[in-house]
Enzyme design. Structure first.
Site, PDB file in Angstrom:
ATOM      1  N   SER B  46       0.873  -1.166   0.000  1.00  0.00           N
ATOM      2  CA  SER B  46       0.000   0.000   0.000  1.00  0.00           C
ATOM      3  C   SER B  46       0.915   1.221   0.000  1.00  0.00           C
ATOM      4  O   SER B  46       1.767   1.351   0.876  1.00  0.00           O
ATOM      5  CB  SER B  46      -0.894  -0.017   1.238  1.00  0.00           C
ATOM      6  N   GLU B  47       0.751   2.099  -0.996  1.00  0.00           N
ATOM      7  CA  GLU B  47       1.780   3.122  -1.203  1.00  0.00           C
ATOM      8  C   GLU B  47       1.852   4.176  -0.098  1.00  0.00           C
ATOM      9  O   GLU B  47       2.797   4.952  -0.053  1.00  0.00           O
ATOM     10  CB  GLU B  47       1.627   3.787  -2.580  1.00  0.00           C
ATOM     11  N   ASN B  48       0.857   4.197   0.796  1.00  0.00           N
ATOM     12  CA  ASN B  48       0.970   5.118   1.925  1.00  0.00           C
ATOM     13  C   ASN B  48       1.913   4.578   3.004  1.00  0.00           C
ATOM     14  O   ASN B  48       2.086   5.232   4.030  1.00  0.00           O
ATOM     15  CB  ASN B  48      -0.416   5.420   2.516  1.00  0.00           C
ATOM     16  N   SER B  88       8.452   4.008   0.491  1.00  0.00           N
ATOM     17  CA  SER B  88       7.415   3.337  -0.279  1.00  0.00           C
ATOM     18  C   SER B  88       7.622   3.544  -1.776  1.00  0.00           C
ATOM     19  O   SER B  88       7.540   2.606  -2.580  1.00  0.00           O
ATOM     20  CB  SER B  88       6.048   3.876   0.144  1.00  0.00           C
TER      21      SER B  88
END
Lengths: 233, 224
Positions: B46-48, B88
């Protein structure tokens, strides 16, 4: 008591805020946002702000509050889909907006804190994002030059911090906070738990205290944007 | 019968391989997580700032500090890890993610993708999509084959000769899964897309009439 510790958000921002300044605000959506410091900025009434933040909060919460009071002149963000007021102010020309790809935004801020004026990335090549920017070939591929981002003030949110400003974030509330802490001329951190030095294991520090000039403990609403659950079997 | 959203997600899931690190976009791509074959180890990013994304929490166990890129509450797994947005996107831009499944407004025959902006109408932003398509090893688009014009009800093809919306990336899409079929894209060459699968009951004539881009048809489809 350490000189970094302030009693509350208003005190921590005293003498720092002025019109037309650039402020970085940590958080992803409403996760890991410095709620108390945003409220203190609203209270101060400073305006003409350039705010660098991945998102712009939602209507009425987070950075959305500073849009309501029209204190923000420009946003630098990657995604503002949750904010109707934002779209309104942008389309009517009241608010300037600079979209950055999320990874480019993160790296520009990291570069700002690390003293690296520019870097090359493949992200955005051939799109609106690369227009007017220098392109260069490396190993046969085209990259676009992106410049650093720095701020007069960075406001960040951590889970735990000590009186020297060492910070620990919790789960996905980390997001943009560590890079922003590095990229502010002055960085003010708000934490859920302010502890004495010696409490945090030095091996577990995410942001070393050198990047934090002022710190407060605050209470946090921690609003959930999309409450999704599954049924118990 | 054209494929449903879930059937499209299930088809996209066939691109998963054991050991893959995968980023799923918002919407139909999120459903791909429900179709990871049993016994296959796939780690969702999840890119967060999370690797090893778990399912939605049980009611009452939501944690405001634990969300995915769609801002939905999620859970962690025994092998999860958390990191900053810079780390990330180092994973994403640095080519460490194996597969990205994204939605799209338009895809061009050469693999150009548009999915972040409609000038004068929609100002949401690109989020992490530009970084994902620039850095991830394989990009799969899952989308409805046509958009529906809200005023006239007319069908507007989304697989085009060239995109007319602002691009997310140029020559980035490898595979397109729609409700009508599956196309492989020759993103590095000059060849046409190739229709490699048709949804059950969908004819070649139907898909041709709803596709602006010219495409080849895989021999395997004639054999069927």
């Amino acid at each position: 008591m350490s000189k970094k510790v302030y009693p509350d958000a208003v005190a921590a921002l005293a003498g720092v805020l002025r019109d037309d300044m650039t402020i970085m605000a940590g958080g992803f959506g409403l996760c890991g946002i410095p709620e108390n410091l945003i409220a203190a900025i609203k209270l101060s009434g400073v305006k003409g702000l350039t705010v660098i933040s991945n998102n712009a909060g939602v209507d009425g919460f987070g950075l959305g509050q500073l849009l309501e009071t029209k204190q923000v002149a420009k946003m630098v963000s990657s995604y503002v889909g949750e904010n109707k007021l934002f779209a309104q102010q942008y389309l009517s020309g009241e608010l300037e907006l600079e979209f950055n790809p999320q990874g480019t935004l993160a790296e520009r801020i990291r570069a700002g804190g690390a003293g690296i004026p520019a870097f090359f990335t493949k992200t955005g090549v051939g799109t609106l994002v690369a227009e007017g920017k220098e392109l260069r070939q490396f190993d046969g591929e085209t990259y676009v030059m992106e410049s650093w981002l720095r701020a007069d003030l960075a406001i960040v949110k951590a889970w735990k911090g000590d009186t020297e400003g060492n910070l620990i974030y919790r789960k996905t509330a980390r997001n943009f906070n560590p890079m922003m802490a590095m990229a502010g001329k002055i960085t003010v951190a708000e934490v859920e738990q302010l502890v004495n030095v010696g409490t945090i294991d030095p091996d577990h520090v995410h942001t070393p205290g050198i990047f934090v000039q002022r710190i407060i403990e605050g209470s946090h609403e921690k609003r959930i944007e999309q409450r999704t659950t599954r049924k118990r079997d | 019968m054209a494929w449903t959203r879930d059937e499209m997600a299930a088809r996209a899931a066939k691109e998963l391989r054991d050991g893959f690190y995968v980023n799923l976009g918002i919407g139909i791509p999120t459903l791909v997580a429900n179709y990871i074959p049993a016994g296959m180890h796939v780690t969702l990013q999840s890119e967060n700032g999370m690797l090893g994304m778990g399912p939605f929490p049980f009611e009452g166990e939501e944690d405001a500090d634990l969300i995915n890129a769609g801002k939905q509450t999620i859970t962690e797994l025994p092998y999860s890890s958390y990191f900053s947005s810079a780390d990330s996107f180092a994973m994403i831009r640095g080519g460490h993610i194996d597969l990205s499944v994204l939605g799209a407004m338009q895809v061009a025959a050469n693999g150009d993708l548009a999915n972040w902006m409609i000038p004068g109408k929609m100002v949401k932003g690109m989020g992490g999509a530009m970084d994902l398509v620039a850095g991830v090893k394989k990009v799969v688009v899952v989308m409805e084959h046509c958009a529906v014009d809200k005023k006239t009800g007319a069908l507007e093809p989304k697989l085009l000769k060239a995109c007319n919306l602002p691009l997310t990336g140029t020559r980035v899409v490898d595979l397109v899964v729609t409700d009508l079929g599956v196309f492989s894209i020759d993103k590095h060459g000059h060849g046409k897309p190739t229709l490699i699968e048709l949804a059950p009951g969908v004819t070649l004539e139907e898909i041709k009439s709803k596709t602006e881009a010219e495409f080849d048809v895989a021999e395997s489809l004639f054999a069927a």
